[in-house]
Structures are given as C-alpha cells and as structure tokens.
Scaffold this active site. Structure first.
Site, PDB file in Angstrom:
ATOM      1  NE  ARG A   1       7.756  -5.617  21.322  1.00  0.00           N
ATOM      2  CZ  ARG A   1       8.221  -5.171  22.467  1.00  0.00           C
ATOM      3  NH1 ARG A   1       7.767  -4.053  22.963  1.00  0.00           N
ATOM      4  NH2 ARG A   1       9.135  -5.842  23.138  1.00  0.00           N
TER       5      ARG A   1
ATOM      6  NE  ARG B   1      -1.378   9.385  11.423  1.00  0.00           N
ATOM      7  CZ  ARG B   1      -0.839   8.189  11.406  1.00  0.00           C
ATOM      8  NH1 ARG B   1      -0.022   7.808  12.378  1.00  0.00           N
ATOM      9  NH2 ARG B   1      -1.102   7.345  10.426  1.00  0.00           N
TER      10      ARG B   1
ATOM     11  CG  ASP C   1       6.586  -6.880  -2.899  1.00  0.00           C
ATOM     12  OD1 ASP C   1       6.091  -5.921  -2.285  1.00  0.00           O
ATOM     13  OD2 ASP C   1       6.496  -8.057  -2.481  1.00  0.00           O
TER      14      ASP C   1
ATOM     15  CG  ASN D   1      -2.155  -0.832   1.004  1.00  0.00           C
ATOM     16  OD1 ASN D   1      -2.558  -1.074  -0.125  1.00  0.00           O
ATOM     17  ND2 ASN D   1      -2.757  -1.285   2.091  1.00  0.00           N
TER      18      ASN D   1
ATOM     19  CG  HIS E   1       5.791   5.536  14.508  1.00  0.00           C
ATOM     20  ND1 HIS E   1       5.106   6.689  14.213  1.00  0.00           N
ATOM     21  CD2 HIS E   1       5.206   4.550  13.805  1.00  0.00           C
ATOM     22  CE1 HIS E   1       4.148   6.392  13.360  1.00  0.00           C
ATOM     23  NE2 HIS E   1       4.189   5.106  13.094  1.00  0.00           N
TER      24      HIS E   1
HETATM   25  O1  TXD Z   1       5.175   5.930  10.353  1.00  0.00           O
HETATM   26  C1  TXD Z   1       5.523   4.848   9.970  1.00  0.00           C
HETATM   27  N1  TXD Z   1       6.808   4.525   9.969  1.00  0.00           N
HETATM   28  C2  TXD Z   1       4.525   3.858   9.490  1.00  0.00           C
HETATM   29  C3  TXD Z   1       4.947   2.498   9.323  1.00  0.00           C
HETATM   30  C4  TXD Z   1       3.193   4.237   9.171  1.00  0.00           C
HETATM   31  C5  TXD Z   1       2.338   3.327   8.615  1.00  0.00           C
HETATM   32  C6  TXD Z   1       2.717   1.946   8.326  1.00  0.00           C
HETATM   33  N2  TXD Z   1       4.028   1.599   8.762  1.00  0.00           N
HETATM   34  C7  TXD Z   1       4.619   0.303   8.397  1.00  0.00           C
HETATM   35  O2  TXD Z   1       5.015   0.354   7.038  1.00  0.00           O
HETATM   36  C8  TXD Z   1       3.717  -0.911   8.459  1.00  0.00           C
HETATM   37  O3  TXD Z   1       3.578  -1.376   9.784  1.00  0.00           O
HETATM   38  C9  TXD Z   1       4.506  -1.874   7.603  1.00  0.00           C
HETATM   39  O4  TXD Z   1       5.583  -2.462   8.365  1.00  0.00           O
HETATM   40  C10 TXD Z   1       5.135  -0.981   6.518  1.00  0.00           C
HETATM   41  C11 TXD Z   1       4.480  -1.107   5.151  1.00  0.00           C
HETATM   42  O5  TXD Z   1       3.113  -0.816   5.223  1.00  0.00           O
HETATM   43  P1  TXD Z   1       2.146  -1.132   3.977  1.00  0.00           P
HETATM   44  O6  TXD Z   1       0.800  -0.660   4.353  1.00  0.00           O
HETATM   45  O7  TXD Z   1       2.739  -0.686   2.702  1.00  0.00           O
HETATM   46  O8  TXD Z   1       2.172  -2.741   4.043  1.00  0.00           O
HETATM   47  P2  TXD Z   1       1.821  -3.790   2.890  1.00  0.00           P
HETATM   48  O9  TXD Z   1       0.750  -3.237   1.992  1.00  0.00           O
HETATM   49  O10 TXD Z   1       1.600  -5.070   3.583  1.00  0.00           O
HETATM   50  O11 TXD Z   1       3.165  -3.878   2.021  1.00  0.00           O
HETATM   51  C12 TXD Z   1       4.318  -4.506   2.453  1.00  0.00           C
HETATM   52  C13 TXD Z   1       4.978  -5.129   1.228  1.00  0.00           C
HETATM   53  C14 TXD Z   1       4.176  -6.270   0.617  1.00  0.00           C
HETATM   54  O12 TXD Z   1       3.934  -6.009  -0.763  1.00  0.00           O
HETATM   55  C15 TXD Z   1       5.087  -7.490   0.786  1.00  0.00           C
HETATM   56  O13 TXD Z   1       4.989  -8.426  -0.280  1.00  0.00           O
HETATM   57  C16 TXD Z   1       6.436  -6.832   0.812  1.00  0.00           C
HETATM   58  O14 TXD Z   1       6.262  -5.673   1.602  1.00  0.00           O
HETATM   59  N3  TXD Z   1       7.511  -7.666   1.367  1.00  0.00           N
HETATM   60  C17 TXD Z   1       8.777  -7.611   0.892  1.00  0.00           C
HETATM   61  N4  TXD Z   1       9.327  -6.847  -0.073  1.00  0.00           N
HETATM   62  C18 TXD Z   1      10.627  -7.014  -0.316  1.00  0.00           C
HETATM   63  N5  TXD Z   1      11.419  -7.880   0.365  1.00  0.00           N
HETATM   64  C19 TXD Z   1      10.897  -8.661   1.353  1.00  0.00           C
HETATM   65  N6  TXD Z   1      11.678  -9.517   2.003  1.00  0.00           N
HETATM   66  C20 TXD Z   1       9.511  -8.540   1.647  1.00  0.00           C
HETATM   67  N7  TXD Z   1       8.684  -9.129   2.529  1.00  0.00           N
HETATM   68  C21 TXD Z   1       7.465  -8.585   2.353  1.00  0.00           C
END
Ligand code: TXD
Length: 319
Positions: free
Chosen positions: A89, A152, A34, A13, A176
C-alpha cells in the site's frame, strides 16, 4: 453564454467515461489530460465523433500540456495507478502522492478557480494531499467515494425490496471501501427507514447485514470479475453527479470526502460526510447525531485515514 469547461486529469477508464458523460450531458467543453502521449488525443477524437450521432455540441480536446486546462470550471482527477500484485500500500501511496503533487501544481498554476473533484485512490489521503499541493480553498476540493458507495448500497437495497432504485435513499459516512459506515436508520424507501421495513417483513436484519457487507466490498467484487482493472462506469457517473451539482448550483445533498475542521470531532482531515454542493463548492457539512455503533465505526474509519496521512507525511516532507 460561453460554455463551461471541464478538465479531466487522467484519461484512463474513468477519465474516458467521464468525458463521454460530460459531453452527452452537454455540461461543457471537455479537456482530457494524461501523461501518456496519444491516449487523451485519441479518446477525445473518438468521443467527438459520437457528437453527430448523439447530438451534443461541445468541443473535446486531448492534451499532455497543463496549459490547456486554463480556465476550467471543474476538474476531475483520476490520474495515478492502481495497486498491482506484489505492491504494498505504501508503494502505491508513494507513486500516487507524486502524481497528486504534479496535478496539484498544474491546477495551482493554470486553474486556481476550479472546483476540484478527486477520485484517485487511496481516496481520503489523495484528496487531502491534492488540496495541500494545489493550495486551493478547502471548500473547492472534494473527494468522490460516498456517492458511489451509496449508489452500490441503493442498487442492492432496491433489488432486495423489489422497488425502483429511484425511491431508495442511502446514507453512508466514513472512508471509502472497507471502512465505510452505512447508516441503516437513515436509509429509506420513500422515507420509510430500513428498520421499519424490517418490522414490516420486507427483509430481515441478517439480509440487510449481508447487503452492508457486500456494499463495503463492492469495489473488490468488481476487481475480482474484471481482473485487469477496477470499476469505472459507476465511479464516473458519481463524479459527474457532483460536477453537475456545482455547475448548476443545485445544492445537492451528497456524501463526499470533505474537509473537516471540528465537525464530527474531526480536525484537518478529509472524511466521507453528507455535504451540500452548489456554486460555492462544498457549501455546508451536515452534522447529524449518530448512534453509538455508527460513532464507533466512524472512529475506525477516521483512524485509518489518519494512518495514511502519517505515511504521506513520511514520504513527502513538504506536507
Ligand atoms: O470511489 C473511488 N474514489 C474510486 C477510485 C472508484 C474506482 C477507482 N478508483 C481509483 O480511481 C483507482 O484506484 C485509480 O486510482 C483511479 C483511476 O481509475 P481508472 O480505472 O481510471 O485507472 P486507469 O484506467 O489506470 O487510468 C489512470 C490514468 C492512466 O491513463 C494514466 O496514464 C494516468 O492516469 N496517469 C496520469 N495522468 C496525469 N498525470 C499523471 N502524473 C499520471 N500518472 C498516471
């Protein structure tokens, strides 16, 4: 002049939204990486078909191969998983730590000169681990949380004061989410600090306390509404603001998770503090005098980050 290159690790996302924003703003060519096959390619193709309508001239490529991030100027990392029901966690920490190891090694081998912005949670621990695994200089690896948390805070304050969000500045420190430390004395409307605005009758201490509480729980409020995921529009905008500061050498003053070596009495940890971001990456950590309350809150935040790092070191012995 050749275009800049922006690599996005994680095409979920936030990754997809980052790609759209980076392309719309013509920050550079975009590579979406990805581990899932097809998703980065599909999103890149879809986004490249926005170009004729929006009028941007950048190339978008989706990939499952780290070789494609070679030469990236900026890398934004959102790879990983979010916590699911029944997961502790530490389970999340273990999985995302492994992801950071793979990502860090991919960056080290292919784009060691990039400026790296980490977004993956738990943010303050993941950015530290990513720096360790990538071996990049500390000033070239930074975490995004404060820009989002303060956005925010600013949006809630603008609503409360009935003024433009443009005229509201907010100052946040610390980790955070729950442990973030909004410093009310340094948050202003056109330079007028909040305590003065309370005296002027624009709001009350109780209402400001409520806003601080809502800001701290800002991520959770959105998760509760979406049910299947977490916030992504504002986190992506925040990441892009940091990337732009670096690419355009803007010397922006932004709250980021930065590596501290002595500042605020903290050593060898990533903690949310105001920094200057320009072409040198994190060019300066700004150290301000804090009142006793902010100091105590920051200490709680720092302890929470330390605890996470102990858990990380327990999981991966190379750390
Ligand atoms: O303020 C902040 N830092 C944050 C953090 C605010 C909102 C969300 N935050 C965190 O960002 C959330 O807890 C997640 O750890 C990340 C990413 O959030 P997103 O909403 O983009 O998560 P998704 O949609 O699940 O996307 C994660 C993608 C997904 O397509 C997986 O297939 C991919 O990561 N993924 C990988 N990509 C590359 N390499 C590896 N190993 C891998 N594993 C999973």
């Amino acid at each position: 002049m050749a275009r800049k290159k922006i690599a996005l690790i994680g095409a979920g996302n936030i990754g997809g939204t980052l790609a759209h924003l980076a392309a719309s703003k013509e920050l550079g060519d975009v590579v979406l990486f990805d581990v899932v096959e097809g998703v980065p390619q599909g999103k890149a193709l879809d986004l490249s078909q926005c170009a004729p309508v929006e009028g941007f001239d950048v190339a978008l490529k989706g990939t499952n191969d780290y070789a494609d991030i070679a030469g990236a100027d900026v890398i934004i990392v959102t790879a990983g998983i979010a916590r699911k029901p029944g997961m502790s966690r530490d389970d999340l920490l273990g999985i995302n730590l492994k992801v950071m190891k793979a990502v860090g090694e991919g960056i080290k081998a292919n784009a060691p000169d990039a400026f790296v912005i980490c977004i993956t949670n738990p943010l303050d621990a993941m950015v530290w681990a990513l720096r360790e695994f990538s071996g990049l200089p500390h000033n070239k690896v930074v975490g995004m949380a404060g820009v989002l948390d303060s956005a925010r805070f600013r949006s809630f304050l603008a609503e409360e004061f009935k003024v433009s969000v443009q005229d509201v500045t907010a100052f946040v420190l610390g980790g955070h989410g729950d442990t973030m430390v909004p410093v009310v004395e340094y948050s202003t409307v056109a330079g007028i600090p909040i305590p003065d605005l309370i005296k002027m009758g624009w709001s009350t201490q109780e209402r400001i306390d409520e806003i601080v509480k809502r800001t701290r729980g800002g991520g959770g409020e959105i998760v509760a509404l979406l049910k299947t995921g977490s916030a992504f529009y504002a986190p992506a905008t925040a990441g892009i603001e940091m990337a732009e500061a670096y690419l355009k050498d803007k010397k922006r003053v932004l709250p980021c998770a930065a590596y501290l070596s002595g500042e605020y009495g903290v050593n060898d940890l990533y903690v949310g503090v105001p920094v200057i971001i320009g072409a040198g990456g994190v060019e300066k950590v700004i150290e301000i005098a804090l009142n006793d309350e902010a100091k105590a809150n920051l200490a709680v935040s720092v302890d929470a980050v330390k605890e996470l790092l102990v858990a990380c070191k327990g999981i991966d012995e190379s750390l």
